[in-house]
Design a protein around this motif. Structure first.
Motif, PDB file in Angstrom:
ATOM      1  N   TYR A  70       1.040   4.920 -36.210  1.00 31.83           N
ATOM      2  CA  TYR A  70       1.956   6.016 -36.264  1.00 31.83           C
ATOM      3  C   TYR A  70       1.183   7.221 -36.813  1.00 31.83           C
ATOM      4  N   GLY A  71      -0.102   7.393 -36.485  1.00 34.18           N
ATOM      5  CA  GLY A  71      -0.823   8.548 -37.097  1.00 34.18           C
ATOM      6  C   GLY A  71      -1.261   8.528 -38.540  1.00 34.18           C
ATOM      7  N   HIS A  72      -1.279   7.256 -38.852  1.00 37.09           N
ATOM      8  CA  HIS A  72      -1.881   7.138 -40.460  1.00 37.09           C
ATOM      9  C   HIS A  72      -2.832   5.700 -40.359  1.00 37.09           C
ATOM     10  N   VAL A  73      -3.581   5.793 -41.415  1.00 36.38           N
ATOM     11  CA  VAL A  73      -4.261   4.525 -41.452  1.00 36.38           C
ATOM     12  C   VAL A  73      -3.626   3.423 -42.267  1.00 36.38           C
ATOM     13  N   SER A  74      -3.494   2.228 -41.527  1.00 35.77           N
ATOM     14  CA  SER A  74      -2.803   1.185 -42.259  1.00 35.77           C
ATOM     15  C   SER A  74      -3.959  -0.007 -42.527  1.00 35.77           C
ATOM     16  N   TYR A  75      -3.909  -0.146 -43.943  1.00 36.30           N
ATOM     17  CA  TYR A  75      -4.719  -1.231 -44.560  1.00 36.30           C
ATOM     18  C   TYR A  75      -4.343  -2.564 -43.880  1.00 36.30           C
ATOM     19  N   SER A 130      -5.778 -11.330 -48.733  1.00 35.53           N
ATOM     20  CA  SER A 130      -4.272 -11.305 -48.676  1.00 35.53           C
ATOM     21  C   SER A 130      -3.864  -9.922 -48.610  1.00 35.53           C
ATOM     22  N   ASP A 131      -2.821  -9.527 -48.001  1.00 39.31           N
ATOM     23  CA  ASP A 131      -2.142  -8.456 -48.026  1.00 39.31           C
ATOM     24  C   ASP A 131      -2.939  -7.130 -47.812  1.00 39.31           C
ATOM     25  N   TRP A 132      -2.027  -5.868 -47.912  1.00 37.22           N
ATOM     26  CA  TRP A 132      -2.952  -4.600 -47.449  1.00 37.22           C
ATOM     27  C   TRP A 132      -3.855  -4.425 -48.259  1.00 37.22           C
ATOM     28  N   GLN A 174       2.379  -1.812 -46.581  1.00 36.16           N
ATOM     29  CA  GLN A 174       1.411  -1.901 -45.615  1.00 36.16           C
ATOM     30  C   GLN A 174       0.026  -0.937 -45.753  1.00 36.16           C
ATOM     31  N   GLY A 175       0.024  -0.319 -46.899  1.00 36.76           N
ATOM     32  CA  GLY A 175      -0.972   0.363 -47.531  1.00 36.76           C
ATOM     33  C   GLY A 175      -1.385   1.633 -46.583  1.00 36.76           C
ATOM     34  N   ILE A 176      -0.389   2.583 -46.286  1.00 40.74           N
ATOM     35  CA  ILE A 176      -0.431   3.493 -45.627  1.00 40.74           C
ATOM     36  C   ILE A 176      -1.221   5.002 -46.189  1.00 40.74           C
ATOM     37  N   PHE A 177      -2.134   5.218 -45.597  1.00 38.95           N
ATOM     38  CA  PHE A 177      -3.032   6.607 -46.089  1.00 38.95           C
ATOM     39  C   PHE A 177      -3.520   7.500 -44.861  1.00 38.95           C
ATOM     40  N   PRO A 190      -3.070   7.724 -56.914  1.00 38.80           N
ATOM     41  CA  PRO A 190      -3.365   8.581 -55.770  1.00 38.80           C
ATOM     42  C   PRO A 190      -4.651   7.947 -55.041  1.00 38.80           C
ATOM     43  N   ASP A 191      -5.405   7.298 -55.953  1.00 38.94           N
ATOM     44  CA  ASP A 191      -6.746   6.814 -55.008  1.00 38.94           C
ATOM     45  C   ASP A 191      -6.701   5.228 -54.874  1.00 38.94           C
ATOM     46  N   ASN A 192      -5.528   4.965 -54.812  1.00 37.38           N
ATOM     47  CA  ASN A 192      -5.328   3.445 -54.216  1.00 37.38           C
ATOM     48  C   ASN A 192      -6.395   3.222 -52.911  1.00 37.38           C
ATOM     49  N   PHE A 193      -6.374   4.033 -52.112  1.00 43.60           N
ATOM     50  CA  PHE A 193      -7.224   3.721 -50.835  1.00 43.60           C
ATOM     51  C   PHE A 193      -8.528   3.466 -51.277  1.00 43.60           C
ATOM     52  N   LEU A 194      -9.177   4.364 -52.138  1.00 43.12           N
ATOM     53  CA  LEU A 194     -10.368   4.046 -52.729  1.00 43.12           C
ATOM     54  C   LEU A 194     -10.492   2.787 -53.444  1.00 43.12           C
ATOM     55  N   ARG A 195      -9.764   2.634 -54.308  1.00 42.48           N
ATOM     56  CA  ARG A 195      -9.883   1.306 -55.200  1.00 42.48           C
ATOM     57  C   ARG A 195      -9.836  -0.066 -54.336  1.00 42.48           C
TER      58      ARG A 195
END
Length: 480
Positions: A198-203, A141-143, A172-175, A108-113
């Protein structure tokens, strides 16, 4: 030239897919061309025990709010490749894989990692974190590494130049927007001209928008992702950046995938002497419980079981293969429903259909060596490596004309020097026709052997790829 690779995985240290193959092999090949290349990646559980540290840990302090980390300089023992490993046990010392926990769910914390990965990448690039080493180019490389260029843009740092490679646009790393303060990014970057999607953050979009140059892993895929059908909602951005988007085919490790020296296979062989391939086929049939029939065209499938890979299409042609007197072996894992169907097919005809659920490196080599044809019916395929492995082992690829498959496999009916069978649409009828064409070619032993020998001579090594990237880096450094 100094190049920093920012990646979430690199073979042989950590691998979940083709990203690891590229991130592991490309820096090594560039080093042979005189580039000072270093790989920045997380120190996952147990990884520090499998590398050789080359200097004291570098304290990075509080990199993100309440996230402290260190940088460990090291080398990968087998290749001597220079590494910079992000040591942050609360985020990376965990069971499971790089992205999923032991139960197969996203952390669940992949956005932080992976926010940390991008932030440290930017710090190494622009803040002199590594003594006496500053890169000329940052290649992310990649999201998972997508925020690297975003931080550099935020800090107003024009150098080093940034290259961002998309290995698969689908991921796409959507958060949620609420993660921005937790990764140290201001709300003003949340917009169409930024990392909003589309209303989210995409890495992934962050990497595509803020990097100086973009690449993907085949020329055809570079064109496909600029279309509405292939662009996964990002075709507008990608087409607007088309002048700085280049498709460069991946390579394969021609030492690891070499039928003359492969320790996993029953007998060595090469294009001049294919006797060992017949030995490998018989050994594979024995290992998997198939009837030992040297005359049976043996199809192989080595794949993740996801919709993209067309495993349902492979299942749809099993009866055609069997009716033609052939056999099929399938190795892979993924969607539980597809796993169930694959196992059911093997249970119904164990003399002609074999299935192994999971990933087995040695068995994947033996399937490549022992099969006559490799079935790759992907709905889309950015590059694909299995078809190139297959050609190295004299196993003719049967592929859909998409992405890197279209760039690496030439249909035998379309050129004198063909290397496989190619079909156009992800449709059972087309796959059935392709299989029938393959069996017909297989029955013509003289022509089949000639195609096999030619396929084995095609060069898909990393030295060519490294040369292409070195040219791109030079262009990046001199661009406005």
């Amino acid at each position: 030239m100094r190049v920093l690779f920012v990646t979430s995985e690199a073979h042989p240290l950590v691998k979940t897919g083709g990203l690891a193959d590229v991130s592991g092999a490309l820096p090594v090949a560039l080093t042979r061309l005189g580039v000072d290349a270093r790989i920045l990646m997380p120190a996952y559980a147990g990884l520090l025990d499998r590398v050789e540290t080359t200097g004291p840990a570098i304290s990075l302090g509080e990199v993100l709010p309440n996230v402290w980390a260190r940088l460990i300089p090291a080398t990968e023992p087998a290749t001597g490749q220079s590494l910079l490993l992000i040591d942050c046990p609360p985020l990376f010392e965990r069971p499971g894989g790089p992205y999923l926990n032991e139960y197969g769910h996203d952390w669940p914390d992949n956005f932080l990692r992976f926010g940390l990965l991008g932030r440290v990448g930017a710090m190494v690039a622009a803040q002199g974190v590594v003594p006496e080493w500053v890169p000329d180019v940052v290649h992310a490389s990649d999201w998972q590494a997508g925020l690297t260029a975003a931080y550099l843009w935020l800090w107003g740092v024009p150098r080093p130049r940034t290259v961002f490679t998309v290995h698969n646009l689908h991921y796409q790393g959507i958060f949620g927007r609420e993660i921005l303060p937790m990764v140290g990014l201001p709300d003003m970057m949340f917009g169409v001209e930024g990392l909003e999607f589309y209303g989210h953050v995409s890495y992934l979009k962050a990497g595509l928008y803020y990097s100086h140059f973009l690449t993907t892993v085949s020329p055809t895929y570079a064109r496909e992702i600029q279309t509405q059908m292939g662009g996964e909602g990002l075709h507008g951005l990608l087409s607007s950046r088309g002048a700085r988007l280049q498709g460069i085919l991946n390579g394969v490790d021609q030492q690891e995938w070499n039928p003359t020296t492969d320790p996993y296979i029953a007998a060595p062989f090469d294009a001049e002497n294919l006797d060992g391939k017949a030995v490998c086929k018989a050994a594979l049939q024995r290992e998997l419980g198939l009837a030992e029939r040297p005359d049976a065209p043996l199809f192989g499938v080595v794949s993740r079981f996801v919709e993209q890979k067309g495993i349902d299409l492979a299942l749809s042609v099993i009866s055609t293969i069997l009716d033609s007197g052939g056999q099929i072996v399938i190795l892979g894992s993924g969607d539980p429903g597809l796993e169930w169907h694959v196992q059911g097919a093997a249970g119904a005809r164990p003399d002609a259909v074999a299935a192994r659920i999971g990933y087995d490196e040695g068995l994947s080599h033996r399937i490549q060596a022992g099969s006559d044809a490799l079935l790759v019916p992907s709905r889309f395929e950015p590059c694909g490596l299995t078809q190139m492995y297959a050609m190295r082992y004299g196993t003719l690829p049967v592929v859909r004309r998409t992405g890197g498959l279209a760039d690496t496999v030439i249909d035998v009916a379309e050129a004198e020097m063909g290397t496989g069978i190619v079909f156009d649409h992800a449709d059972p009828g087309e796959v059935i026709h392709a299989v029938r064409r393959t069996v017909e070619l297989y029955r013509d032993r003289e022509t089949w052997a000639a195609v096999v020998r030619h396929a084995m001579t095609v060069d898909h090594g990393w030295d060519r790829v490294a040369s292409d990237y070195l040219g791109l880096y030079s262009e990046v450094l001199h661009a406005d």
